[in-house]
Design a protein around this motif. Structure first.
Motif, mmCIF file in Angstrom:
data_model
loop_
_atom_site.group_PDB
_atom_site.id
_atom_site.type_symbol
_atom_site.label_atom_id
_atom_site.label_comp_id
_atom_site.label_asym_id
_atom_site.label_seq_id
_atom_site.Cartn_x
_atom_site.Cartn_y
_atom_site.Cartn_z
ATOM 1 N N LEU A 288 0.581 -1.020 0.374
ATOM 2 C CA LEU A 288 -0.265 -0.078 -0.168
ATOM 3 C C LEU A 288 0.904 1.059 0.316
ATOM 4 C CD1 LEU A 288 -2.750 0.692 0.050
ATOM 5 C CD2 LEU A 288 -2.716 1.376 2.801
ATOM 6 N N THR A 291 2.038 1.671 -3.530
ATOM 7 C CA THR A 291 1.462 2.344 -3.902
ATOM 8 C C THR A 291 0.886 3.582 -4.361
ATOM 9 O OG1 THR A 291 0.484 -0.173 -4.365
ATOM 10 C CG2 THR A 291 -1.452 1.905 -5.238
ATOM 11 N N ASP A 292 0.689 4.685 -2.532
ATOM 12 C CA ASP A 292 1.029 5.496 -2.955
ATOM 13 C C ASP A 292 1.748 6.594 -2.818
ATOM 14 O OD1 ASP A 292 -1.148 4.759 -1.205
ATOM 15 O OD2 ASP A 292 -0.600 4.573 0.777
ATOM 16 N N ALA A 296 0.606 9.012 -6.220
ATOM 17 C CA ALA A 296 1.130 10.768 -6.061
ATOM 18 C C ALA A 296 1.321 11.583 -7.352
ATOM 19 C CB ALA A 296 1.685 10.869 -5.208
ATOM 20 N N ASP A 371 -5.767 1.021 -8.592
ATOM 21 C CA ASP A 371 -6.607 1.959 -8.448
ATOM 22 C C ASP A 371 -7.910 1.406 -9.365
ATOM 23 O OD1 ASP A 371 -6.758 4.086 -6.919
ATOM 24 O OD2 ASP A 371 -6.661 5.731 -8.283
#
Length: 1004
Positions: A288, A291-292, A296, A371
């Motif tokens: 996670l 992925t963030d 971004a 996503d």
């Protein structure tokens, strides 16, 4: 203003924004980057010599800039430079001016306390002089800073750094320059021009993937690189081998699957590799946090650009403009072009030379895919599939199958997967063919009328998949698929198809050493199809049955099946079956005492027919047997020639990891080792990063080179191989390669217990799997016997009678194993070849050494026997011959074989052998070129100490030494202590061993 900066330095909080705690590679050795580090250290050396320089380090986020700069800082500090480091921080629109310089000068201010103001004011007055603007030609290259009151500040900082550097050269490190505020950029511009003649090295890093077209750092970089002494250093992705080294360093216990997965997905990015590994990743989902980080940057784009990225992510890593246009919701061409341009300028997509777009990093694509909402994902896959169906030239059947399956069109996916499997077969890609066929089998129950859509039954697809698995070296998978065929067909299925499944299963089982089950399966195939009239299926069943019968020493039954198969193959014109049976008969007749030349001639005839038939499996079998006949005939060069020929054909045919192609590669590795081409041997063993488990013996065969060279990586590689041996119980060649390396390593290490235990275990395994045909035991027994003889010799030297008896008994048991293997082979198979004869000679010579007998004649025989081409073993036997000659007092005769052994050891890089040769030369006081001068015992020990040492070597106690030399026990103890101190030994036994190895043990 300078005073204000000093004030900020003394009061600004030390806390700053940092990334949350994650495992890092900072404390581990730097992996790769040797060239880049050398460039940076050159700048440091220039500063140490009194000249200024600067390096701008560019690289994508996570590629390893910070780790490299950490290493640079440590190296620079070790060279006597003072290191000041500053970091820029992403504060958005709320910038803190000069933050990186505040950061790097804070420790200076803390160190100087109230004296800091004086440091910064030392030359600031110069900035107010009339000629202050003329700071030299380097400055004039740049746009001068606007004189808005900052010039005094800039000069104060420059003067402070110059003042510090006057005492100790400086390394100034600025990280994350892409986040620098404008004031900091202006100050950096000034400093790089101002400090050119000062002993200061400036190294600044920035993220190249963050520099969009209008990024404010771009024009500054263009100016800076024009300055003398300023260079740019681009950090590219790490090579896969170095990422693997990094991953294994971070998680020593990670499985090969995890390591391979992380290496493949990280694509050279150290941070990505760390994040994937920290998540314990060997599957599909991204961590996670990663992925963030990746999303971004995507979320900063316009909605249109984000939509383009979503479509491109679904389409694949690489996508053409036409496909994006067909998939993205209709809009004006100009809007699409603008969205694509935005994605490219943001460094998320790059344009290949052929005009296609691809993601800069595969993990960005993964993050975008993750996503997507389920409905949007299905819609986009369907749109891509429709475009590929309308324009087949836009993609492959495999791509179309993927998109159809993801859009839930299972019937279409099944048909496309079959098409993809056929395409893979045509280009010689069995692994991909198997993958597509297994997709078909997975879809089969969910697709109504699957057999009609496929044009064949499920059993036929299973047979195709099994054939692909065999061609790709996945024999256990082929066995499972063939058993599934039998389940699908049942007892009432078509006899011909059932017979095909039975004989194919027999062939596969024979290759995993399950000859009993193979015999049962080939017999079942024979029973299902009559001999008359002749048929292809019956012919292949008979050919397979003949081979299995010979393996089980059922010669009469094998002869009958072979004669039937050969006659039927001739009658039907089945060149592949004829060639296969010809190989079986030729090898069987040779084993029964036939002529080797006749065998070669028959095999060469079989090769012509096999090539004419177009059957790659049979052709590889013929080539392997040609190489094996040469090897068994004591001609490793001819064996290598056939091996290389076979590997070339395997590459052409796309079957590089089929069973016999893997055996040819193994023989190529071993032949090169024997002939002394150790670099070539190791290179062939390690040529491909990933190999099927059934071909793991190819890589394990390279272990002997690592052991022979004393490579530090040997233990880790052996542990890998041992783990596979324990899991793949019946993989004999893997076991032999691993055990041989383990025994040799233990022998060089003086671990006789491990050597003997591994030899016994390997012998038991061979007896269980190969029965009488276990001649390979002789090599393992000979190598382990060497370790046992060493242990027995040490026990004799130290007077340990119990240990001598123990190791003598262990060695004698190894001799018995070797002789039993030779006798059984002669009784069942026939005479052995030159290689086996050499190892038998080695066993006889080692047996004499085990009993404490110097036997130059036996070692001369071993040298001559290995002269057939085994370069290393010939040299090792020469070393032992020299040792035996020294023991008989013929030191002069020992010099020639010892010198020859030393020359070979140097040529091969065989460090353990060279060390042993050198030790013998010193022990025998022989002046061997290249091994240094031999120490005179009289220069090390007093005459009395030499006498005491001689008695120590015979196992005497202090009291016994005193009695024999007519001195007190206390005096004897003092002499013993002196001897231990001079040798650096911790015990009496170690002292004797060290003295012997250094040639300091008294003779006579």
């Amino acid at each position: 203003m300078a005073v204000a900066l000093v004030t900020r330095l003394t009061v600004l909080s030390a806390a700053r924004a940092t990334i949350g705690a994650v495992p890092r590679w900072d404390e581990r050795p730097l992996v790769g980057r040797a060239g880049e580090l050398a460039t940076l250290l050159a700048a440091v050396d220039r500063a140490a010599a009194g000249r200024g320089s600067a390096v701008l380090v560019a690289g994508d986020a996570g590629v390893g800039k910070s780790r490299l700069l950490d290493e640079l800082a440590a190296r620079a500090a070790g060279r006597g430079l003072r290191v000041l480091a500053g970091h820029c921080v992403d504060l958005g629109e709320v910038g803190l001016p000069y933050l990186p310089f505040v950061d790097l000068l804070r420790p200076v201010a803390a160190e100087l306390g109230d004296g800091a103001a004086g440091l910064f004011a030392a030359r600031s007055a110069a900035a107010r002089e009339p000629d202050a603007a003329d700071l030299g030609s380097p400055v004039r290259v740049l746009r001068p800073p606007v004189d808005d009151g900052r010039l005094q500040l800039f000069e104060a900082v420059a003067a402070a750094l110059a003042g510090l550097a006057a005492d100790t050269p400086l390394l100034v490190v600025l990280e994350d320059l892409h986040w620098a505020d404008r004031s900091s950029r202006d100050l950096l511009r000034y400093l790089l021009a101002r400090l050119t003649d000062e002993p200061v090295a400036v190294v600044a890093s920035y993220r190249s993937d963050d520099l969009h077209r209008r990024h404010p750092l771009r024009p500054l970089l263009a100016e800076l690189v024009r300055l003398p002494g300023v260079e740019r250093l681009d950090l590219g992705p790490l090579p896969d081998a170095q990422v693997e080294q990094l991953v294994r360093g971070l998680a020593a216990g990670a499985s090969d699957r995890t390591v391979d997965d992380v290496v493949a997905r990280a694509e050279g990015n150290a941070f990505y590799a760390e994040e994937l590994l920290a998540a314990g990743l060997a599957g599909e989902t991204l961590p996670l946090g990663l992925t963030d980080v990746l999303l971004a940057r995507v979320e900063q784009l316009t909605p249109a650009a984000q939509q383009v990225l979503r479509a491109a992510a679904v389409a694949g890593r690489r996508v053409r403009h036409e496909l994006v246009a067909a998939v993205v919701p209709s809009s004006a061409d100009g809007d699409l072009d603008a969205a694509l341009a935005e994605a490219v300028h943001s460094h998320l997509l790059v344009v290949d030379p052929d005009g296609a777009y691809r993601f800069r990093h595969a993990l960005v694509r993964e993050a975008v895919l993750a996503d997507l909402l389920p409905g949007e994902r299905v819609r986009l896959h369907a749109a891509v599939a429709a475009h590929l169906a309308a324009d087949p030239s836009a993609g492959t059947a495999a791509e179309r199958a993927h998109h159809l399956r993801e859009s839930h069109d299972l019937a279409g996916a099944l048909s496309a997967s079959l098409e993809a499997a056929d395409a893979a077969r045509c280009v010689g890609a069995p692994a991909e063919q198997l993958q597509h066929l297994e997709t078909v089998l997975a879809l089969w129950p969910a697709v109504p009328g699957a057999a009609e859509a496929a044009g064949r039954g499920r059993a036929d697809v299973l047979l195709e998949a099994a054939a692909a698995a065999r061609s790709g070296g996945q024999v256990p998978r082929a066995v499972a698929l063939l058993r599934a065929v039998q389940e699908v067909l049942g007892d009432d299925g078509d006899p011909v198809t059932r017979a095909r499944a039975h004989y194919a299963l027999a062939q596969a089982l024979a290759r995993i050493e399950d000859q009993t089950s193979a015999f049962r399966e080939s017999g079942a195939a024979m029973a299902l199809v009559p001999a008359q009239p002749p048929s292809a299926v019956r012919t292949w069943a008979a050919a397979t049955h003949a081979r299995v019968c010979y393996d089980l020493d059922r010669r009469a039954e094998g002869d009958a099946a072979a004669e039937e198969a050969l006659a039927a193959a001739d009658a039907l014109g089945l060149d592949s079956a004829w060639a296969d049976v010809a190989v079986t008969l030729a090898r069987s007749q040779e084993a029964g005492g036939g002529d080797r030349a006749a065998t070669r001639a028959r095999l060469e005839e079989a090769l012509v027919r096999a090539r004419r038939s177009g059957d790659p499996d049979v052709e590889m079998r013929v080539l392997f047997n040609l190489a094996t006949v040469a090897w068994e005939g004591g001609d490793p060069r001819e064996a290598l020639r056939w091996s290389d020929t076979g590997l070339g054909r395997a590459a052409t045919l796309g079957v590089e990891w089929s069973f016999y192609a893997a055996e040819l590669r193994y023989l190529g590795v071993v032949s090169r080792y024997v002939l002394g081409d150790w670099d070539g041997s190791l290179g062939l063993a390690d040529r491909l990063a990933r190999v099927p488990e059934m071909a793991a013996h190819v890589r394990a065969a390279g272990l002997l080179v690592l052991v022979g060279r004393g490579d530090p990586a040997t233990a880790e590689r052996i542990a890998w191989a041992r783990g596979l041996v324990d899991r793949l119980d019946a993989h004999v060649l893997l076991m032999l390669s691993t055990a041989g390396a383990e025994i040799d390593l233990a022998a060089w290490s003086g671990d006789a217990g491990t050597a003997v235990e591994r030899a016994r275990a390997a012998s038991a395994t061979l007896a269980r799997l190969w029965g009488a045909n276990r001649l390979a035991v002789v090599r393992l027994a000979a190598t382990a016997l060497s370790a046992a003889a060493d242990a027995a010799a040490t026990a004799r030297l130290t007077g340990d009678a119990a240990a001598e008896r123990e190791w003598t008994a262990a060695g004698e048991s190894l001799v018995a194993l070797a002789r039993s293997a030779v006798e059984d082979h002669a009784r069942v198979v026939g005479e052995h070849g030159l290689e086996a004869a050499a190892w038998v000679a080695r066993v006889e010579a080692e047996e004499a050494r085990l009993g404490g007998r110097a036997a130059p004649a036996l070692w001369t025989a071993a040298v001559e026997a290995f002269g057939y081409g085994h370069v290393f073993e010939e040299a090792r036997s020469r070393w032992r011959l020299a040792e035996a000659l020294v023991a008989t007092g013929d030191r002069e005769a020992a010099l020639a074989p010892l010198a020859a052994a030393a020359a070979t050891a140097r040529e091969l890089g065989a460090a353990p052998l060279l060390a042993a040769v050198t030790a013998l030369a010193r022990r025998a006081r022989l002046e061997l070129p290249g091994t240094g001068r031999v120490a005179d015992p009289a220069a090390v020990f007093t005459p009395r100490e030499a006498e005491v040492l001689a008695l120590l070597a015979r196992g005497r106690t202090n009291r016994q030494i005193g009695s024999e030399l007519y001195i007190s026990e206390k005096t004897a103890s003092v002499h013993v202590s002196n001897i231990l101190a001079k040798l650096g030994a911790g015990s009496r036994t170690e002292a004797v061993a060290l003295a012997a190895s250094r040639g300091l043990l008294p003779t006579g």
